[in-house]
Design a protein around this motif. Structure first.
Motif, PDB file in Angstrom:
ATOM      1  N   ARG A  92      17.546 -75.238   4.744  1.00  0.00           N
ATOM      2  CA  ARG A  92      17.481 -75.792   6.104  1.00  0.00           C
ATOM      3  C   ARG A  92      17.964 -77.228   6.059  1.00  0.00           C
ATOM      4  O   ARG A  92      17.467 -78.045   5.305  1.00  0.00           O
ATOM      5  CB  ARG A  92      16.027 -75.745   6.601  1.00  0.00           C
ATOM      6  N   CYS A  93      18.936 -77.529   6.873  1.00  0.00           N
ATOM      7  CA  CYS A  93      19.493 -78.872   6.895  1.00  0.00           C
ATOM      8  C   CYS A  93      18.454 -79.873   7.401  1.00  0.00           C
ATOM      9  O   CYS A  93      17.755 -79.612   8.390  1.00  0.00           O
ATOM     10  CB  CYS A  93      20.733 -78.901   7.783  1.00  0.00           C
ATOM     11  N   ALA A  94      18.390 -81.019   6.702  1.00  0.00           N
ATOM     12  CA  ALA A  94      17.410 -82.044   7.068  1.00  0.00           C
ATOM     13  C   ALA A  94      17.780 -82.739   8.380  1.00  0.00           C
ATOM     14  O   ALA A  94      16.963 -83.437   8.958  1.00  0.00           O
ATOM     15  CB  ALA A  94      17.292 -83.073   5.950  1.00  0.00           C
ATOM     16  N   HIS A  95      19.012 -82.521   8.835  1.00  0.00           N
ATOM     17  CA  HIS A  95      19.423 -83.159  10.076  1.00  0.00           C
ATOM     18  C   HIS A  95      18.794 -82.445  11.271  1.00  0.00           C
ATOM     19  O   HIS A  95      17.780 -82.883  11.799  1.00  0.00           O
ATOM     20  CB  HIS A  95      20.962 -83.192  10.172  1.00  0.00           C
ATOM     21  N   ARG A  96      19.344 -81.298  11.639  1.00  0.00           N
ATOM     22  CA  ARG A  96      18.771 -80.613  12.791  1.00  0.00           C
ATOM     23  C   ARG A  96      18.555 -79.124  12.545  1.00  0.00           C
ATOM     24  O   ARG A  96      18.549 -78.329  13.479  1.00  0.00           O
ATOM     25  CB  ARG A  96      19.613 -80.877  14.039  1.00  0.00           C
ATOM     26  N   GLY A  97      18.406 -78.817  11.250  1.00  0.00           N
ATOM     27  CA  GLY A  97      17.803 -77.526  10.934  1.00  0.00           C
ATOM     28  C   GLY A  97      18.704 -76.337  10.697  1.00  0.00           C
ATOM     29  O   GLY A  97      18.200 -75.229  10.514  1.00  0.00           O
ATOM     30  N   THR A 112      27.482 -77.992   2.146  1.00  0.00           N
ATOM     31  CA  THR A 112      27.811 -78.833   3.286  1.00  0.00           C
ATOM     32  C   THR A 112      27.410 -78.083   4.546  1.00  0.00           C
ATOM     33  O   THR A 112      27.887 -76.977   4.801  1.00  0.00           O
ATOM     34  CB  THR A 112      29.320 -79.155   3.313  1.00  0.00           C
ATOM     35  N   CYS A 113      26.531 -78.703   5.308  1.00  0.00           N
ATOM     36  CA  CYS A 113      26.083 -78.065   6.541  1.00  0.00           C
ATOM     37  C   CYS A 113      27.271 -77.961   7.495  1.00  0.00           C
ATOM     38  O   CYS A 113      28.038 -78.911   7.662  1.00  0.00           O
ATOM     39  CB  CYS A 113      24.969 -78.902   7.163  1.00  0.00           C
ATOM     40  N   VAL A 114      27.429 -76.793   8.111  1.00  0.00           N
ATOM     41  CA  VAL A 114      28.607 -76.607   8.962  1.00  0.00           C
ATOM     42  C   VAL A 114      28.515 -77.391  10.270  1.00  0.00           C
ATOM     43  O   VAL A 114      29.522 -77.698  10.897  1.00  0.00           O
ATOM     44  CB  VAL A 114      28.840 -75.105   9.308  1.00  0.00           C
ATOM     45  N   TYR A 115      27.288 -77.763  10.655  1.00  0.00           N
ATOM     46  CA  TYR A 115      27.098 -78.351  11.988  1.00  0.00           C
ATOM     47  C   TYR A 115      27.666 -79.771  12.055  1.00  0.00           C
ATOM     48  O   TYR A 115      28.577 -80.055  12.828  1.00  0.00           O
ATOM     49  CB  TYR A 115      25.597 -78.318  12.326  1.00  0.00           C
ATOM     50  N   HIS A 116      27.152 -80.692  11.201  1.00  0.00           N
ATOM     51  CA  HIS A 116      27.653 -82.069  11.219  1.00  0.00           C
ATOM     52  C   HIS A 116      28.008 -82.556   9.820  1.00  0.00           C
ATOM     53  O   HIS A 116      28.053 -83.748   9.560  1.00  0.00           O
ATOM     54  CB  HIS A 116      26.632 -83.013  11.843  1.00  0.00           C
ATOM     55  N   ALA A 117      28.172 -81.578   8.899  1.00  0.00           N
ATOM     56  CA  ALA A 117      28.688 -81.875   7.558  1.00  0.00           C
ATOM     57  C   ALA A 117      27.795 -82.779   6.711  1.00  0.00           C
ATOM     58  O   ALA A 117      28.292 -83.552   5.891  1.00  0.00           O
ATOM     59  CB  ALA A 117      30.112 -82.415   7.628  1.00  0.00           C
ATOM     60  N   TRP A 118      26.505 -82.718   6.875  1.00  0.00           N
ATOM     61  CA  TRP A 118      25.646 -83.372   5.893  1.00  0.00           C
ATOM     62  C   TRP A 118      25.749 -82.567   4.608  1.00  0.00           C
ATOM     63  O   TRP A 118      25.824 -81.333   4.641  1.00  0.00           O
ATOM     64  CB  TRP A 118      24.186 -83.418   6.368  1.00  0.00           C
ATOM     65  N   THR A 119      25.754 -83.278   3.492  1.00  0.00           N
ATOM     66  CA  THR A 119      26.030 -82.622   2.209  1.00  0.00           C
ATOM     67  C   THR A 119      24.851 -82.758   1.244  1.00  0.00           C
ATOM     68  O   THR A 119      24.201 -83.800   1.179  1.00  0.00           O
ATOM     69  CB  THR A 119      27.297 -83.231   1.566  1.00  0.00           C
TER      70      THR A 119
HETATM   71  S1  FES Z   1      22.318 -79.733  11.465  1.00  0.00           S
HETATM   72 FE1  FES Z   1      23.120 -79.967   9.503  1.00  0.00          FE
HETATM   73  S2  FES Z   1      24.416 -81.630   9.694  1.00  0.00           S
HETATM   74 FE2  FES Z   1      23.548 -81.488  11.652  1.00  0.00          FE
END
Ligand code: FES
Ligand SMILES: [Fe+2]
Lengths: 427, 156
Positions: A92-97, A112-119
């Protein structure tokens, strides 16, 4: 306090207000039907003081290999990093899940999260935030943003002869204590010092609550009654000895049987008590040709670890099964069929033939896919009634007889404590 | 591509699905050669080259055993299939051996009740052509999904 916390608290209080019989032989049907119970299980069971099976070490052979699996409903990632170690963290991405990985088994150098590319690296540390410093001095994260403080939670891990278990609970005892010596010994018997090779995988969707499947696995009483394949074709082995083992905490079990050497002579591996007077016969009886799996006489060992793991030897069909709840009345059963690195060609052929015994199309296990649904449908409208599990007494201890429901009682003992139900006084 | 191979295979496939869907199911193994290989597996196993699937048989006797087991031994709720097959894509013809591929969709009707999409996928086949016949020497049933609902007892 957030609304969610209030919800969780209320649910726990609700569980503590539910009355569960002191008598281990009574199981209230609402436990298979109730949405609140299902919700509470996610926290009290799957994230409670339990070790959950995740995958095989052999499935993460190379650095970068990963497995996306679940603890209860929660997605988790298990990886092997370049230091050779295995890591696991929430998927689960720490940004928005968003999910970080979707493939069941894959290979990656980072996530790399596909949503906003947090890695994230293979250990689950947040290593990159896209546009962290903004563009041209505008936008971006505040100066007080610290990546190290924003990583998915990391799991505790345990490796038992190549089986990887994980937990998000800090209070769960060490795995050796959790399993107990006898369960450990039986895992070692089958997997100790061997390198498993995955022969195939599939998922069986079960139309029932996950605990009905767990009961079925622990139910050594039904085996020769519900499953008629061996009996119909006269493949029952004569003079077998066996028994069941219930771990001290009740949670885990082993059901086993072995050829009784005193009563039988030679040749039994080739021709295991095939009765000539059976009404029906297999046209190709080589299906049940077997070899001694680990040099002993045990031909059946079904081992379960709470909450939802099974290690199986049925003759030379070796498999692990992972029981994952997907709803109050739906469960996914993940099968992984195994061979071993030093299998000969003949041995692999035997394993492939015997793969027909198990799984969704298994001669001796397909019924288990349906029986849970029959119960789930049967108990509709009977939420205030009880199942009765008195075969072999009312306690939850090991026994030489397999005509017992002792390991089912053990599971409920462990489960009702984990859920925090109010135990009724003895009548 | 010879029209004959296509016709023979189409005819064989029509007969194959009829045996399963409408019976008699005992006719199903008769669509295979004695040394036939038949397996039901998942696209994921197939892609990874993993040998084991849901069903695995390396001769016709094992297929007949499947049928006697489902008739005499296994316990399940009565249900039926309806197979919908695409046109066979003939991939190669060498002598009397033809490699082809056909997509399928299988609908399952449980009792008199639910009609569900049960499986989709493709048959990876090797047919041997004889005098007016086409027999399966190999059928690898590759299901698109790795998930089977409840159980698989009738073959695909
Ligand atoms: S939810 Fe993963 S980068 Fe925004
Ligand atoms: Fe069973």
């Amino acid at each position: 306090m957030s609304a969610l916390n209030v919800g969780a608290k209320a649910r726990n209080a609700d569980m503590a207000a539910r009355r569960w019989p002191a008598d281990l032989s009574e199981v209230p049907y609402w436990v298979f039907q109730d949405e609140d119970v299902y919700r509470a299980e996610q926290k009290n069971v799957f994230h409670g003081q339990m070790w959950n099976y995740l995958c095989l070490e052999a499935e993460l052979a190379e650095p970068g290999d990963f497995c996306a699996t679940f603890i209860g409903e929660q997605p988790v990632l298990v990886t092997r990093d370049h230091d050779g170690e295995i890591y696991a963290f929430e998927n689960r991405c720490a940004h928005r899940g968003s999910l970080l990985a979707m493939e069941h088994y894959g290979h990656a150098q980072n996530f790399t999260c596909v949503y906003h590319a947090w890695t994230y690296n293979l250990q689950g540390d947040l290593t990159g935030v896209a546009f962290e410093d903004g563009i041209g001095g505008k936008g971006g994260m505040g100066t007080d943003f610290c990546k190290a403080a924003h990583s998915p939670r990391r799991l505790r891990l345990a490796n038992v002869h190549g089986l990887i278990f994980g937990s998000l609970n800090n209070d769960v005892p060490e795995i050796e204590e959790y399993l107990g010596q006898e369960i450990l010994d039986c895992i070692e018997r089958l997997l100790g010092g061997r390198k498993p090779v995955v022969l195939g995988r599939y998922t069986q969707g079960l139309p029932n609550n996950w605990k009905l499947y767990v009961e079925n696995v622990k139910d050594s009483y039904h085996a020769s009654i519900l499953h008629l394949f061996f009996t119909t074709f006269g493949l029952n082995k004569l003079n077998q000895k066996g028994g069941i083992i219930v771990s001290p905490n009740g949670a885990h079990h082993v059901s086993w049987s072995a050829i009784n050497r005193d009563a039988e002579n030679r040749e039994y591996y080739k021709d295991q008590g095939i009765r000539s007077d059976a009404e029906y016969q297999l046209e190709d009886p080589s299906l049940v040709d077997s070899f001694s799996e680990v040099g002993d006489d045990v031909t059946l060992q079904i081992l379960s670890v709470a909450p939802g793991f099974v290690l199986q030897q049925i003759q030379n069909s070796i498999a692990v099964r992972q029981v994952l709840p997907t709803g109050v009345d739906s469960t996914d059963l993940h099968w992984t069929l195994l061979g071993f690195e030093d299998d000969t060609e003949d041995q692999q052929l035997i394993r492939l033939k015997q793969s027909n015994l198990v799984g969704s199309a298994g001669y001796v296990s397909m019924e288990d896919g349906a029986i849970g649904g029959f119960v789930q449908r049967g108990i509709a409208g009977a939420s205030s009634e009880f199942a009765t599990v008195q075969m072999g007494g009312k306690d939850a201890v090991s026994s030489e007889s397999r005509v017992t429901e002792a390991s089912i009682r053990g599971f409920w003992k462990f489960y009702r404590d984990a859920m925090g139900f109010a135990i009724e006084e003895d009548k | 591509m010879s029209v004959d191979a296509f016709t023979l295979i189409s005819r064989a496939q029509g007969s194959y699905v009829r045996a399963i869907d409408d019976g008699p199911i005992e006719d199903w193994p008769e669509h295979f050669t004695d040394d036939a290989f038949y397996t039901v597996t998942t696209a994921d196993n197939h892609r990874r080259g993993l040998p084991a699937g849901v069903i695995w048989a390396n001769n016709k006797a094992m297929l007949r055993d499947r049928i006697s087991a489902l008739k005499e031994a296994n316990i399940y709720e009565p249900h039926a299939y309806r197979h919908l097959l695409g046109q066979p894509a003939i991939l190669s013809e060498e002598g009397d051996t033809v490699a082809c591929e056909t997509s399928f969709l299988v609908i399952r009707i449980t009792g008199n009740g639910p009609t569900d999409i049960f499986a989709s996928g493709r048959y990876l086949d090797e047919y041997v052509l004889g005098h007016g016949t086409a027999l399966l020497k190999q059928r690898v049933v590759v299901c698109d999904s790795s998930r089977t609902d409840t159980l698989l007892v009738l073959p695909l």
